[in-house]
Enzyme design. Structure first.
Site, PDB file in Angstrom:
ATOM      1  N   LYS A   8       0.864  -1.194   0.000  1.00  0.00           N
ATOM      2  CA  LYS A   8       0.000   0.000   0.000  1.00  0.00           C
ATOM      3  C   LYS A   8       0.892   1.233   0.000  1.00  0.00           C
ATOM      4  O   LYS A   8       2.069   1.191   0.382  1.00  0.00           O
ATOM      5  CB  LYS A   8      -0.953   0.006   1.189  1.00  0.00           C
ATOM      6  CG  LYS A   8      -0.288  -0.024   2.579  1.00  0.00           C
ATOM      7  CD  LYS A   8       0.205   1.316   3.077  1.00  0.00           C
ATOM      8  CE  LYS A   8       0.880   1.213   4.443  1.00  0.00           C
ATOM      9  NZ  LYS A   8       1.548   2.490   4.853  1.00  0.00           N
ATOM     10  N   ASP A 133      -2.344  -1.474  10.709  1.00  0.00           N
ATOM     11  CA  ASP A 133      -2.652  -1.417   9.279  1.00  0.00           C
ATOM     12  C   ASP A 133      -3.325  -2.684   8.762  1.00  0.00           C
ATOM     13  O   ASP A 133      -3.830  -2.695   7.634  1.00  0.00           O
ATOM     14  CB  ASP A 133      -1.367  -1.187   8.465  1.00  0.00           C
ATOM     15  CG  ASP A 133      -0.830   0.230   8.612  1.00  0.00           C
ATOM     16  OD1 ASP A 133      -1.553   1.093   9.124  1.00  0.00           O
ATOM     17  OD2 ASP A 133       0.323   0.455   8.202  1.00  0.00           O
TER      18      ASP A 133
END
Length: 268
Positions: A8, A133
């Site tokens: 990401k 996350d």
């Protein structure tokens, strides 16, 4: 059964306050990008874990994939053993969420292998117990992340047809060191509003970690400027670094990066 956990990037990252539990409140937009690990699991008589590619620091027992398995075994008795192999192509500790992605995808693989039929919100709850996350990678779509990173809100981010360059200078910045240099403050812009208009990104979409990390590691700051010089419409450090990414409307001319750097290029 095999899955391909992806990295990401962070479009903006504000550290807004420090919490009483020692964590920080953040606000960021996380977007999946096409740099992949490979994660394979098969049913076995004994649970085992192996890896290739980039080395994984720390003891095997502390690996997030095995911790994910332990979480499920806590609530679902009699789960079979697994033979697990992970090939790491996403650098560790690079601000790209590689370890978190492996954990999130591991939960999804186990959900299928064990026929648990858990909905995404349930998997996200498990993922939040593994790391801030990790929940993002359950649905794996662009999200505004708040709290420790586990409070997720959908957002439309259209990067289709753009070109991405990721540069990691093989500098390790621990999360603890990165946060130690930050003075939390409320964001001066609405990140959702800024993301809706790409013409505002360069000036208004800020990663708060850059202010303290760039003076300490000028190589990282130079990479960001080099990406802009190459024609990026937006460049920034991802997460707490040290990876810097550039977004381009079209693929730029070939650039000779130092051979010691990790470099990834791809279309979005």
């Amino acid at each position: 059964m095999i899955a391909f956990p992806n990295a990401k990037i962070n479009l903006g990252l504000h550290i807004t306050s420090k919490r009483s539990d020692g964590f920080h409140e953040i606000e960021t937009c996380m977007v999946p990008v096409p740099l992949f690990d490979a994660l394979e699991m098969i049913l076995a008589k004994k649970t085992s874990f192996s890896s290739t590619g980039f080395p994984i620091p720390g003891a095997t027992k502390d690996n997030l994939i095995l911790k994910a398995l332990s979480l499920l075994r806590r609530d679902f008795t009699g789960l079979p053993h697994l033979e697990i192999h992970l090939h790491k192509s996403i650098p560790m500790g690079a601000g790209l969420g590689g370890g978190s992605a492996d954990a999130g995808f591991a939960l999804k693989l186990m959900n299928n292998l064990f026929d648990l039929h858990l909905e995404d919100w349930f998997l996200e709850d498990y993922a939040a117990q593994l790391g801030s996350d990790c929940p993002f990678f359950v649905e794996n779509t662009p999200k505004i992340a708040k709290g420790r990173g586990e409070i997720l809100e959908p957002i439309q981010v259209d990067l289709k047809g753009n070109h991405l360059i990721l540069i990691n200078p093989q500098i390790h910045i621990s999360t603890q060191d990165a946060y130690a240099g930050v003075k939390p403050k409320l964001a001066t812009v609405d990140i959702r509003e800024v993301i809706s208009d790409k013409t505002k990104w360069k000036e208004q979409l800020v990663n708060d970690f850059e202010a303290s990390i760039f003076p300490k590691y000028p190589t990282i700051a130079k990479i960001k400027q080099d990406l802009y010089d190459l024609g990026a419409y937006y460049a920034a450090m991802s997460g707490s670094g040290a990876t810097v990414f550039g977004l381009f409307e079209k693929k730029p001319t070939q650039q000779d990066w130092p051979t010691s750097f990790f470099v990834f290029e791809g279309g979005l």
